[in-house]
Each structure stands twice: as C-alpha cells, then as structure tokens.
Write an enzyme that holds these catalytic residues in place. Structure first.
Site, PDB file in Angstrom:
ATOM      1  CG  ASP A  30      -2.277   0.904   0.994  1.00 46.62           C
ATOM      2  OD1 ASP A  30      -3.266   0.447   1.001  1.00 46.62           O
ATOM      3  OD2 ASP A  30      -2.089   2.083   0.743  1.00 46.62           O
ATOM      4  CG  PHE A 153     -18.674 -12.282  -5.355  1.00 40.79           C
ATOM      5  CD1 PHE A 153     -19.713 -11.483  -5.792  1.00 40.79           C
ATOM      6  CD2 PHE A 153     -17.895 -13.083  -6.068  1.00 40.79           C
ATOM      7  CE1 PHE A 153     -19.793 -11.555  -7.229  1.00 40.79           C
ATOM      8  CE2 PHE A 153     -17.830 -12.965  -7.057  1.00 40.79           C
ATOM      9  CZ  PHE A 153     -19.046 -12.378  -7.997  1.00 40.79           C
ATOM     10  CG  LEU A 251     -36.506 -10.902   0.494  1.00 42.34           C
ATOM     11  CD1 LEU A 251     -37.627 -11.925   0.658  1.00 42.34           C
ATOM     12  CD2 LEU A 251     -36.989  -9.739  -0.425  1.00 42.34           C
ATOM     13  CE  LYS A 252     -32.330  -8.973   8.667  1.00 42.56           C
ATOM     14  NZ  LYS A 252     -31.043  -9.700   8.460  1.00 42.56           N
ATOM     15  N   GLY A 254     -35.996  -1.453   5.567  1.00 48.08           N
ATOM     16  CA  GLY A 254     -35.420  -0.563   6.607  1.00 48.08           C
ATOM     17  C   GLY A 254     -35.042   0.848   5.742  1.00 48.08           C
ATOM     18  N   GLY A 258     -26.461   1.343   1.819  1.00 50.63           N
ATOM     19  CA  GLY A 258     -25.412   2.033   1.604  1.00 50.63           C
ATOM     20  C   GLY A 258     -24.169   1.402   1.444  1.00 50.63           C
ATOM     21  CB  CYS A 261     -20.287  -2.544  -2.790  1.00 47.86           C
ATOM     22  SG  CYS A 261     -18.680  -2.727  -1.924  1.00 47.86           S
ATOM     23  CE  LYS A 264     -17.212   0.891  -5.548  1.00 46.43           C
ATOM     24  NZ  LYS A 264     -16.937  -0.172  -6.673  1.00 46.43           N
ATOM     25  CE  LYS A 321     -22.071  -5.048   6.149  1.00 46.73           C
ATOM     26  NZ  LYS A 321     -22.258  -6.151   5.478  1.00 46.73           N
TER      27      LYS A 321
HETATM   28  C1  UGA Z   1     -22.089  -5.874  -0.693  1.00 44.33           C
HETATM   29  C2  UGA Z   1     -22.203  -7.501  -1.253  1.00 44.33           C
HETATM   30  O1  UGA Z   1     -23.293  -8.275  -0.520  1.00 44.33           O
HETATM   31  C3  UGA Z   1     -20.960  -8.319  -1.477  1.00 44.33           C
HETATM   32  O2  UGA Z   1     -21.349  -9.515  -1.992  1.00 44.33           O
HETATM   33  C4  UGA Z   1     -19.910  -7.427  -2.253  1.00 44.33           C
HETATM   34  O3  UGA Z   1     -18.775  -8.345  -2.244  1.00 44.33           O
HETATM   35  C5  UGA Z   1     -19.707  -6.063  -1.666  1.00 44.33           C
HETATM   36  O4  UGA Z   1     -21.044  -5.612  -1.540  1.00 44.33           O
HETATM   37  C6  UGA Z   1     -18.770  -5.395  -2.702  1.00 44.33           C
HETATM   38  O5  UGA Z   1     -19.070  -5.244  -3.721  1.00 44.33           O
HETATM   39  O6  UGA Z   1     -17.459  -5.164  -2.081  1.00 44.33           O
HETATM   40  P1  UGA Z   1     -21.438  -4.903   1.703  1.00 44.33           P
HETATM   41  O7  UGA Z   1     -21.985  -3.519   0.935  1.00 44.33           O
HETATM   42  O8  UGA Z   1     -20.204  -5.039   2.358  1.00 44.33           O
HETATM   43  O9  UGA Z   1     -21.412  -6.162   0.708  1.00 44.33           O
HETATM   44  O10 UGA Z   1     -22.761  -5.241   2.548  1.00 44.33           O
HETATM   45  P2  UGA Z   1     -24.042  -5.760   2.299  1.00 44.33           P
HETATM   46  O11 UGA Z   1     -24.258  -6.909   3.540  1.00 44.33           O
HETATM   47  O12 UGA Z   1     -24.283  -6.387   1.067  1.00 44.33           O
HETATM   48  O13 UGA Z   1     -25.118  -4.646   2.606  1.00 44.33           O
HETATM   49  C7  UGA Z   1     -25.356  -3.522   1.976  1.00 44.33           C
HETATM   50  C8  UGA Z   1     -26.361  -2.723   2.452  1.00 44.33           C
HETATM   51  O14 UGA Z   1     -27.700  -3.155   2.049  1.00 44.33           O
HETATM   52  C9  UGA Z   1     -26.390  -2.079   3.831  1.00 44.33           C
HETATM   53  O15 UGA Z   1     -26.414  -1.050   3.870  1.00 44.33           O
HETATM   54  C10 UGA Z   1     -27.274  -3.011   4.459  1.00 44.33           C
HETATM   55  O16 UGA Z   1     -27.916  -2.520   5.575  1.00 44.33           O
HETATM   56  C11 UGA Z   1     -28.555  -3.234   3.392  1.00 44.33           C
HETATM   57  N1  UGA Z   1     -29.258  -4.220   3.340  1.00 44.33           N
HETATM   58  C12 UGA Z   1     -28.845  -5.461   3.139  1.00 44.33           C
HETATM   59  C13 UGA Z   1     -30.789  -4.156   3.470  1.00 44.33           C
HETATM   60  O17 UGA Z   1     -31.207  -2.925   3.788  1.00 44.33           O
HETATM   61  N2  UGA Z   1     -31.565  -5.156   3.560  1.00 44.33           N
HETATM   62  C14 UGA Z   1     -31.115  -6.422   3.412  1.00 44.33           C
HETATM   63  O18 UGA Z   1     -31.939  -7.365   3.519  1.00 44.33           O
HETATM   64  C15 UGA Z   1     -29.805  -6.531   3.270  1.00 44.33           C
END
Ligand code: UGA
Length: 461
Positions: A30, A153, A251-252, A254, A258, A261, A264, A321
């Site tokens: 880095d 992922f 499917l949560k 809320g 955000g 990932c 973007k 989250k």
């Molecule tokens: C996401 C993908 O899930 C990963 O597979 C991927 O590798 C990653 O982006 C990436 O591209 O690097 P991440 O953004 O870390 O991962 O977190 P998630 O758990 O997917 O949650 C994303 C957002 O969706 C959070 O704000 C979370 O609160 C929201 N969310 C998730 C909901 O509002 N409802 C849900 O049921 C699930």
C-alpha cells in the site's frame, strides 16, 4: 504460492490475510506508509471480525508481510492482485485511476511470468485495459503474463467468513495456464470455481450487486404498501422467502442500502449499459427508491412535528450496517444532512464508526461515548444501524432520559408491544401497526388476536 496484493482496503487486506491463512506467502502493498507501519505491528486500520488476530498469527508464521515498496511486491510473486479503490466519479462513471497506476507499476517492474488479477470491481473491458497498460509500461522487455478477472464477493462485517466460506469463486480468463494456477491458489478453500470469459466475470460482479440492491429496494416498496394497508412487511418477507426461488436473504426492509459497493456498483452498471446503448431501468429505479427510503426517519419526524427547528434528536448508529466501522454512503450521512438543514440539534453515537465519521460530513453533530449520554434530553431518537448493543439497551432508561417519547427504528430491531409497554411512540419501517399512514392501525391488534384464535388443525393429506 507467492501472492502480492496491491491495496490494503477491505478487499485487499482481507483477501491477503485469508490467502496467508490457507498457507500462501503473501505480500501486501500500500502506498499509505502509516497504514503499512500499523499493519506491520498487526494492527489493521479497518474493523473486521477476526481480522486482527489472523493478521497477527500470519505475521508470526512469516506468511504475511507488509510493504510500501511496490517493486519488491511485484518481483516477489507470480500472482499479483490489484485490490485498490474504484470509487464513482460525480457523473457515475467508475474512477479507474488507482487501477491504472497499479498496472503501470506492475508493468515497470515485471520480471517473469505473472498473473495479474483484477480483484477490484472494474467495468467490463478492464481486463484488456490492464493488459494494454502492462504492455505499454513493459516497453521492449519480452515477459509473458496473463490478466485475470476474479471479482470479490465479501461483505464488510463478515468479510473473513465470506472469503473463507464463499458460495463461488469467479475466474474470468482465456488462458488455460492462468486458470489452472488460480484454481490451485484457491484449492484449500474448497469452494466451487466458475470459469468464464473475462468480460462475463466482470459483469457477474455488477449484475450480482445490482440484483441484491434491486431486491432490497423491492422489499422497501412492499414495506411502503404494507404501511398503507396495515400489515407487517417482516411477515410478508418471511412468507416470500420460504419460496426457495426467492430466498429469504436480502429481504429486510429498512432505511435502504448504503456502503461503498451497492450505490456505486448500481451506478456502474447503469453506465456500462449506457455505453452499450442499453438502459438499466431496474437499477435506476432501485437507486431512486433508495434515495427516498433512506430519508424515511426525517419524513416521519416532519409528519409528527411539522417544523423541526431546534428539535433535539439522538442518532444511534452511524455505520452503514452493523459489524463495520464504515460510514461511506451510510443512510446516517443523508439523514444528518437533512436534519441539520432543517435546524435540528443532532447528538449521535456509534460503538465503532465514530472515529472515521468526521471525514464524511461537515454537519454539526455532537458525538457521545454511550447510548445513554446521547439520548439525554432528546425529543426523538432514531436507530439507524442494527448494532446488537442497541437491541439490548435498557429501553426504560432511554425513555426516562429523553424529554420526548418518539423512537424511530430504521432497522426494525424492536418488538412493537415492548416499545409500547415502555411508553414510546414507536415508528418502524413497513409495519402497519407503527406506521403514520395506516388507516387500519386500530384493526391491527384485532386481526392479530383473531388469528391466534383460529384453531390449529392437522392437514388433510
Ligand atoms: C456487498 C455485497 O453483499 C458483497 O457480496 C460484495 O462483495 C460487496 O458489496 C462489494 O461489492 O464489495 P456490503 O456492501 O459490504 O457487501 O454489505 P451488504 O451486507 O451487502 O449490505 C449492503 C447494504 O444493504 C447495507 O446498507 C445493508 O444495511 C443493506 N441491506 C442488506 C438491507 O437494507 N436489507 C437487506 O436485507 C440486506
């Protein structure tokens, strides 16, 4: 195997540590020297479950080293992974400057056959782009190499688990030699590998993230319908999720998605579609729904109070989250900005995301070191992250400390009955019983108690 990872963000650092953990010799590079100095001592600059102990263990076992010297990194390994940031530009295009500069450096120092792996989320065509940059920077030197698309992922908060126990590993390459080496690299993980063309691999990443974002916006739209007709979205989602074709995950309902990932990458896919004369309508809708959804707590406050000027609001949760210290694109940032515009005095607390919070906002927010200090004398409290410590907080104490009685739960972490028993005016997302709009709110309890009265009978076979 010897592996070099360029970039020690969530993806690079976790991937490097996990590869070391399964027995490879990993060099993490880095250009931020203060990060590297801390990492050499085993201290990560990001919070991720189990990461710190794994870094320490693998440093001790001499399988994991950190350096700012990219030449050293390039020469040390046959596999070089580019895991640098690919943020969105203002117009939604992906900013590839960090990827380009990593490729330039690799090209300068390449000293034998290498597999250059695109781990960062990069638009379709980036495998070829990296190839061209490598060749340009190798000048007249004749060195063989392959560029492979191998998108990541992992989710923040569960990144180590996702890397060690992922559902699939995508390998995008046209080279048999590179494909075999990549399969060998991941063999100890015992995860199925899906081999495809580089362009397909690149698209799989964007299509997967956008699909999940669409799924979240879909359930949030259903949540809004639930509020109007007086039912609870969590029950609707549970019933939907029992169908294995739909699945219960993501499917949560809320306050929307955000993080670094989803927003973007949905934008990225919209751009990829545009540059190929297509329109990604579902992606556009998902973003539009999300923009409205994340301001839902403000909408509720406006409906209750009309004018929010001088209201004192406590915010519990800044991270996008639970399980992470990351506040990038967090709903909290948008909510705070809007509340601040409306003249609200904002107090906030997050168990781990407060140190980095200041980088992402200039709004006046008083940060406190506990839940109870934050809620003191507040008219309303908003729960914006689903931290365990919030689920377990002493609700009676919170209520006693506040001067008002409004609690808006953006993550649906509390039971309505309990909140009512404590004396809160409780609002959650997608539950007719707690919604402002539901015309059937009073019917809700009646319907529920009538449901309980229906006798259970054995199914007729
Ligand atoms: C996401 C993908 O899930 C990963 O597979 C991927 O590798 C990653 O982006 C990436 O591209 O690097 P991440 O953004 O870390 O991962 O977190 P998630 O758990 O997917 O949650 C994303 C957002 O969706 C959070 O704000 C979370 O609160 C929201 N969310 C998730 C909901 O509002 N409802 C849900 O049921 C699930």
């Amino acid at each position: 195997m010897n592996v070099t990872i360029i970039g020690t963000g969530y993806v690079g650092l976790v991937t490097g540590t996990c590869l070391a953990h399964i027995g490879h010799k990993v060099v993490c590079v880095d250009n931020n020297s203060s990060k590297i100095e801390k990492l050499k001592k085993g201290i990560p600059h990001i919070f991720e479950d189990k990461l710190e102990s794994m870094i320490k263990e693998n440093i001790l076992k001499r399988r994991l080293v950190f350096t700012c010297n990219i030449e050293e990194g390039v020469k040390a390994s046959e596999i070089i992974m580019i895991a640098v940031g690919t943020p969105s530009q203002n117009n939604g295009d992906v900013d590839l400057r960090q990827v380009d500069s990593a490729a330039e450096e690799i090209g300068k120092y390449i000293n034998g056959y290498k597999i250059v792996v695109n781990k960062s989320t990069v638009p379709v065509g980036s495998t070829d782009r990296v190839k061209e940059i490598l060749m340009k920077n190798m000048k007249d030197r004749k060195v063989d190499f392959d560029v492979v698309s191998n998108p990541e992922f992992l989710r923040e908060g569960t990144a180590v688990y996702d890397t060690m126990c992922g559902d699939r590993i995508i390998i995008g390459s046209n080279s048999e030699k590179a494909i075999n080496i990549m399969k060998e690299l991941y063999k100890p993980l015992n995860i199925q590998c899906f081999v495809t063309k580089p362009e397909s691999a690149e698209l799989i990443k964007y299509a997967s993230n956008t699909f999940l974002a669409v799924k979240i916006s879909y359930i949030n739209e259903i949540a809004n319908i639930c509020e109007k007709i007086g039912v609870d979205v969590s029950e609707v989602a549970e019933g939907m999720g029992m169908d294995r074709r739909i699945g219960s995950k993501f499917l949560k309902a809320g306050i929307g998605f955000g993080g670094a990932c989803f927003p973007k990458d949905v934008n990225g896919l919209i751009k990829i579609a545009e540059s190929n004369n297509c329109e990604m309508r579902l992606g556009k809708s998902a973003l539009e729904i999300n923009e409205e959804q994340r301001l839902k707590p403000v909408t509720i406050l406006k409906k209750i109070y009309g004018n929010l000027n001088n209201l004192r609001v406590g915010i519990l949760g800044l991270a996008f989250k639970a399980g992470t210290d990351d506040v990038r694109e967090a709903p909290s940032l948008y909510i705070i900005k809007e509340l601040s515009r409306l003249g609200v005095k904002i107090c906030a607390y997050d168990p781990i995301a407060m140190p980095g919070f200041g980088y992402y906002t200039n709004e006046p927010v008083a940060l406190y070191s506990s839940i109870y200090e934050t809620v003191k004398d507040c008219d309303a409290v908003l729960v914006l992250t689903e931290w365990e410590s919030f689920k377990e907080m002493n609700l009676r104490r919170v209520k006693r400390l506040m001067r008002g009685d409004i609690l808006i739960d953006g993550r649906n972490i509390f039971k309505v009955e309990r909140m009512r028993a404590v004396g809160f005016r409780y609002y959650s997302v997608g539950n007719g019983e707690t919604s402002f709009e539901s015309s059937r709110k009073d019917d809700f309890k009646k319907i529920k108690s009538e449901c309980k009265k229906i006798p259970l009978v054995s199914p007729v076979i």
